[in-house]
Motif scaffolding. Structure first.
Motif, PDB file in Angstrom:
ATOM      1  N   GLY A  35      27.200  33.638  27.090  1.00  0.00           N
ATOM      2  CA  GLY A  35      28.653  33.760  27.106  1.00  0.00           C
ATOM      3  C   GLY A  35      29.133  34.893  26.224  1.00  0.00           C
ATOM      4  N   LEU A  36      28.554  34.985  25.017  1.00  0.00           N
ATOM      5  CA  LEU A  36      28.998  36.007  24.069  1.00  0.00           C
ATOM      6  C   LEU A  36      28.668  37.422  24.554  1.00  0.00           C
ATOM      7  CD1 LEU A  36      30.165  36.825  21.337  1.00  0.00           C
ATOM      8  CD2 LEU A  36      27.915  36.450  20.322  1.00  0.00           C
ATOM      9  N   PHE A  37      27.460  37.592  25.127  1.00  0.00           N
ATOM     10  CA  PHE A  37      27.033  38.957  25.448  1.00  0.00           C
ATOM     11  C   PHE A  37      27.201  39.335  26.915  1.00  0.00           C
ATOM     12  CE2 PHE A  37      24.712  38.116  21.491  1.00  0.00           C
ATOM     13  CZ  PHE A  37      25.192  39.182  20.752  1.00  0.00           C
ATOM     14  N   ALA A  38      27.572  38.377  27.766  1.00  0.00           N
ATOM     15  CA  ALA A  38      27.762  38.747  29.172  1.00  0.00           C
ATOM     16  C   ALA A  38      29.095  38.269  29.739  1.00  0.00           C
ATOM     17  CB  ALA A  38      26.598  38.200  30.009  1.00  0.00           C
ATOM     18  N   LEU A  39      29.455  36.998  29.490  1.00  0.00           N
ATOM     19  CA  LEU A  39      30.676  36.479  30.115  1.00  0.00           C
ATOM     20  C   LEU A  39      31.933  36.939  29.380  1.00  0.00           C
ATOM     21  CD1 LEU A  39      29.456  32.855  30.952  1.00  0.00           C
ATOM     22  CD2 LEU A  39      29.469  34.882  32.422  1.00  0.00           C
ATOM     23  N   LEU A  40      31.888  36.883  28.036  1.00  0.00           N
ATOM     24  CA  LEU A  40      33.040  37.349  27.260  1.00  0.00           C
ATOM     25  C   LEU A  40      33.329  38.835  27.534  1.00  0.00           C
ATOM     26  CD1 LEU A  40      35.160  36.678  25.056  1.00  0.00           C
ATOM     27  CD2 LEU A  40      33.480  37.403  23.354  1.00  0.00           C
ATOM     28  N   PRO A  41      32.304  39.692  27.518  1.00  0.00           N
ATOM     29  CA  PRO A  41      32.569  41.102  27.868  1.00  0.00           C
ATOM     30  C   PRO A  41      33.143  41.260  29.271  1.00  0.00           C
ATOM     31  CG  PRO A  41      30.393  40.895  26.910  1.00  0.00           C
ATOM     32  CD  PRO A  41      30.918  39.511  27.094  1.00  0.00           C
ATOM     33  N   MET A  42      32.750  40.353  30.188  1.00  0.00           N
ATOM     34  CA  MET A  42      33.256  40.441  31.550  1.00  0.00           C
ATOM     35  C   MET A  42      34.772  40.226  31.548  1.00  0.00           C
ATOM     36  SD  MET A  42      31.359  38.674  34.720  1.00  0.00           S
ATOM     37  CE  MET A  42      32.233  37.146  34.861  1.00  0.00           C
ATOM     38  N   ALA A  43      35.207  39.200  30.789  1.00  0.00           N
ATOM     39  CA  ALA A  43      36.652  38.979  30.668  1.00  0.00           C
ATOM     40  C   ALA A  43      37.289  40.156  29.928  1.00  0.00           C
ATOM     41  CB  ALA A  43      36.912  37.669  29.926  1.00  0.00           C
ATOM     42  N   GLY A  44      36.590  40.647  28.917  1.00  0.00           N
ATOM     43  CA  GLY A  44      37.121  41.746  28.115  1.00  0.00           C
ATOM     44  C   GLY A  44      37.388  42.997  28.922  1.00  0.00           C
ATOM     45  N   VAL A  45      36.480  43.296  29.842  1.00  0.00           N
ATOM     46  CA  VAL A  45      36.625  44.549  30.584  1.00  0.00           C
ATOM     47  C   VAL A  45      37.813  44.451  31.543  1.00  0.00           C
ATOM     48  CG1 VAL A  45      35.092  44.126  32.564  1.00  0.00           C
ATOM     49  CG2 VAL A  45      35.269  46.410  31.611  1.00  0.00           C
ATOM     50  N   VAL A  46      38.052  43.234  32.069  1.00  0.00           N
ATOM     51  CA  VAL A  46      39.209  43.065  32.950  1.00  0.00           C
ATOM     52  C   VAL A  46      40.493  43.274  32.147  1.00  0.00           C
ATOM     53  CG1 VAL A  46      40.442  41.455  34.441  1.00  0.00           C
ATOM     54  CG2 VAL A  46      37.950  41.493  34.452  1.00  0.00           C
ATOM     55  N   TYR A  47      40.534  42.688  30.931  1.00  0.00           N
ATOM     56  CA  TYR A  47      41.715  42.885  30.084  1.00  0.00           C
ATOM     57  C   TYR A  47      41.893  44.362  29.724  1.00  0.00           C
ATOM     58  CZ  TYR A  47      44.682  43.125  26.015  1.00  0.00           C
ATOM     59  OH  TYR A  47      45.676  43.484  25.144  1.00  0.00           O
ATOM     60  N   LEU A  48      40.813  45.001  29.288  1.00  0.00           N
ATOM     61  CA  LEU A  48      40.918  46.399  28.860  1.00  0.00           C
ATOM     62  C   LEU A  48      41.365  47.313  29.997  1.00  0.00           C
ATOM     63  CD1 LEU A  48      37.810  46.835  26.524  1.00  0.00           C
ATOM     64  CD2 LEU A  48      40.219  46.872  25.875  1.00  0.00           C
ATOM     65  N   SER A  49      41.075  46.911  31.233  1.00  0.00           N
ATOM     66  CA  SER A  49      41.485  47.743  32.364  1.00  0.00           C
ATOM     67  C   SER A  49      43.004  47.778  32.506  1.00  0.00           C
ATOM     68  CB  SER A  49      40.847  47.241  33.659  1.00  0.00           C
ATOM     69  OG  SER A  49      41.513  46.092  34.113  1.00  0.00           O
ATOM     70  N   LEU A  50      43.690  46.875  31.804  1.00  0.00           N
ATOM     71  CA  LEU A  50      45.152  46.843  31.853  1.00  0.00           C
ATOM     72  C   LEU A  50      45.757  47.506  30.614  1.00  0.00           C
ATOM     73  CD1 LEU A  50      45.527  43.141  33.054  1.00  0.00           C
ATOM     74  CD2 LEU A  50      45.579  45.208  34.455  1.00  0.00           C
ATOM     75  N   THR A  51      44.932  48.217  29.863  1.00  0.00           N
ATOM     76  CA  THR A  51      45.426  48.830  28.634  1.00  0.00           C
ATOM     77  C   THR A  51      45.108  50.317  28.595  1.00  0.00           C
ATOM     78  OG1 THR A  51      43.367  48.570  27.403  1.00  0.00           O
ATOM     79  CG2 THR A  51      44.896  46.703  27.357  1.00  0.00           C
ATOM     80  N   SER A  52      45.761  50.974  27.654  1.00  0.00           N
ATOM     81  CA  SER A  52      45.392  52.351  27.336  1.00  0.00           C
ATOM     82  C   SER A  52      44.754  52.302  25.946  1.00  0.00           C
ATOM     83  CB  SER A  52      46.648  53.232  27.321  1.00  0.00           C
ATOM     84  OG  SER A  52      46.357  54.432  26.671  1.00  0.00           O
ATOM     85  N   TRP A  53      43.530  52.831  25.833  1.00  0.00           N
ATOM     86  CA  TRP A  53      42.816  52.652  24.574  1.00  0.00           C
ATOM     87  C   TRP A  53      41.908  53.862  24.323  1.00  0.00           C
ATOM     88  CZ3 TRP A  53      37.902  49.455  23.499  1.00  0.00           C
ATOM     89  CH2 TRP A  53      37.723  49.314  22.113  1.00  0.00           C
ATOM     90  N   ASN A  54      42.039  54.425  23.111  1.00  0.00           N
ATOM     91  CA  ASN A  54      41.181  55.573  22.780  1.00  0.00           C
ATOM     92  C   ASN A  54      40.033  55.189  21.859  1.00  0.00           C
ATOM     93  OD1 ASN A  54      42.455  55.139  20.385  1.00  0.00           O
ATOM     94  ND2 ASN A  54      43.621  57.048  20.376  1.00  0.00           N
TER      95      ASN A  54
END
Lengths: 278, 314
Positions: free
Chosen positions: B42-61
């Motif tokens: 969950g920590l190294f595969a599922l959480l990042p999966m949710a994270g990448v979906v969230y980050l796709s809705l942001t602008s981040w440098n």
């Protein structure tokens, strides 16, 4: 298992020719690799990769060793061993719970890993990079080991639980009648009986770690944490005008696994073969 | 760990065999056995999966905190011609790799499943590319395909006079497929070899009696019996193909120009070269959708999730 396909009496000319062609496709590049790695730079430039090397030299190998490449190989062995240990330590109990556990939760666990099979490491590398940074593991070997192990888990769970499913229910029943605890059942019966699928998962996880390129590229930067694959990537620019030295590094990167292949070919091949399931 | 189910019997020798019936669930592992591994995954595969979906809705440098920008990255993605091209190239490579690797691996696997001596020796040689890592294979082929010093300079008859194979888009794609196939066919061959050896010999004996020839036996017995392996092997190819970024980076570096810049390569460049993590996350999310869709389709098409055995009915 030991069944034998009946031989047809007619000789199979098609397969004869096809395998000869395939032998050339596999053999010629490997010959070129070895021959180039043992030539001097000037002879390679003149004669090309397919020549019979007239002046055998080990200077390329020495120069690669002096560049610290052996340290990279050591790091890769360490990372592979650690991630295999982690994967097996977690996936054996998971598979046991999946195969013998009851209820919708355990079925759900299996589905999670089945779905996890499709997660490309590429797709989650950005948040993963963030997590590794937060854990303070950036530029450490653990920063490579932990994600590498995590991404080997779906295949391992599938393979190991596949092996455990083959154990007949009567054996479990007998152990339960003796009042054995789940732990005893696992250690005394399940693990010994599914050791070939556990070996498959181990070989697969080792190969994943050995081949890993993305995690080392993103999670490490210094020379002391460099892995073989990344070392080769950097050599492409370092040795851009010394092809034989670069190819010597390629050849050396395969030495540890070649040693495994020579001494444990059966185990390695049988291990990989099992990844296809039944 | 035993405390997870905690019903260890206190006396085992007393009762007679007739009344000692194991209760259902007794001695079975609880779901707790799966928890450590699940948390880790969950920590190294599922959480990042949710994270990448969230980050796709942001602008981040990567330095300041991510700014929520809604669908901005996605509308940019849909209008990005480079991404359309990358998606197409990714698809072409994927299909090309499967089209080349699957038939050759099946044929080689079935061939090497025979236990003749010469087949064993040749199989040992055919295995060798697997000893090289993908990076090593790509570096090797990059040198061997060099127009001035590599194989094309010595074997121009084979390369149709076009010595700089990596100089055109079509040539570079052919090279990428060829190099990937060269490395991974041995692996898929092993999968098929193992599966072909498990095909019950009685099926062939029956076919022999019915007078079926070698080709007929292959189509009517071997191939249907290999169907689970076809799924597994193809899943490996799809997921591997969608993430084949090391080969591209090392062999063509996305070139010529951006002609072979497949999606993972674009994602890498956007994130770790230009530090546009938000947009890169949108590309990554798209990649995730593609991979999940493809594997769900494969699983559905074949009923693999039911874990059917090909041995049913024997």
């Amino acid at each position: 298992m030991r069944t034998r396909r009946p031989y047809n009496q007619r000789p199979n000319y098609f397969s004869g020719v096809a395998t000869l062609v395939w032998l050339l496709i596999i053999g010629v590049p490997l010959y070129a690799l070895i021959s180039a790695a043992l030539q001097t730079q000037s002879s390679y430039a003149q004669e090309g990769p397919l020549s019979l090397p007239t002046h055998l030299t080990f200077s390329n190998v020495t120069s690669v060793i002096q560049s610290g490449f052996v340290g990279y190989i050591g790091n890769t062995i360490l990372v592979s061993a650690a991630s295999v240990a982690l994967v097996l330590a977690m996936c054996v109990p998971i598979s046991y719970a999946v195969v013998r556990g009851t209820g919708w939760i355990t079925r759900g666990v299996f589905r999670i890993f089945l779905l996890g099979l499709a997660i490309p490491a590429q797709a989650v590398i950005i948040p993963l990079f963030l997590i590794i940074n937060q854990l303070g593991l950036y530029d450490t070997l653990w920063g490579v080991i932990l994600p590498t192990a995590a991404f080997s888990m779906p295949v391992s769970v599938l393979v190991i639980s596949g092996g455990m499913r083959e154990i007949s229910g009567e054996l479990y029943e007998a152990m339960a009648l003796d009042g054995a605890s789940p732990r005893k059942v696992l250690m005394d019966m399940v693990v010994p009986l599914s050791r070939s699928s556990i070996a498959t998962a181990g070989v697969f996880a080792a190969l994943q770690a050995w081949n890993g390129f993305l995690f080392p590229l993103i999670m490490t930067q210094s020379d002391s944490t460099k892995l073989t694959t990344l070392g080769l990537y950097n050599f492409v620019s370092t040795y851009s005008d010394d092809v034989p030295a670069l190819l010597a590094a390629v050849l050396m990167s395969a030495v540890p696994i070649l040693v495994v292949y020579l001494f444990a070919r059966r185990a390695l091949v049988a291990g990989l073969m099992g990844a296809g399931g039944k | 760990m035993t405390s997870l189910t905690g019903d260890r019997p206190s006396h085992r020798a007393g009762a007679g065999p007739e009344i000692r019936r194991a209760a259902p669930g007794k001695g079975r592992p609880g779901v707790g056995w799966a928890v450590p591994g699940l948390l880790f995954f969950g920590l190294f595969a599922l959480l990042p999966m949710a994270g990448v979906v969230y980050l796709s809705l942001t602008s981040w440098n990567g330095i300041t905190a991510p700014q929520f920008t809604g669908w901005h990255n996605w509308s940019r993605f849909l209008g990005d011609h480079q991404m359309v091209q990358s998606t197409l190239v990714t698809g072409v490579l994927l299909v090309g790799n499967i089209a080349v690797q699957a038939p050759i691996s099946i044929l080689l696997g079935v061939w090497s499943a025979g236990r003749q001596r010469n087949r064993a020796v040749l199989s040992a040689i055919f295995f060798l590319p697997l000893l090289l890592s993908t990076a090593a294979t790509a570096v090797m082929w990059r040198q061997l395909l060099d127009p001035n010093f590599g194989l094309p300079s010595k074997m121009s008859w084979l390369f149709l006079g076009d010595q700089n194979m990596l100089g055109t888009q079509a040539g570079a794609i052919v090279c990428l497929i060829a190099v990937t196939s060269w490395q991974f066919i041995p692996f898929h061959t092993l999968l098929y070899q193992g599966a072909a050896r498990n095909v019950p010999a009685t099926l062939y004996q029956a076919a022999e009696l019915d007078g079926a020839g070698r080709v007929r036996q292959f189509w009517s017995i071997t191939l249907p019996q290999l169907r689970n392996t076809v799924v597994t092997s193809t899943t490996f190819m799809v997921v591997g193909g969608l993430t084949a970024f090391d080969v591209v980076l090392l062999l063509t570096n996305g070139g010529p120009g951006t002609d072979t810049a497949i999606l993972p390569f674009q994602m890498y460049q956007t994130a770790f070269v230009t530090y546009d993590y938000g947009y890169a996350s949108a590309v990554a999310t798209f990649l995730l959708l593609l991979a999940t869709g493809a594997s769900l389709l494969l699983v559905r098409l074949t009923g693999y999730h039911k874990m059917n055995s090909t041995l049913e009915g024997l």
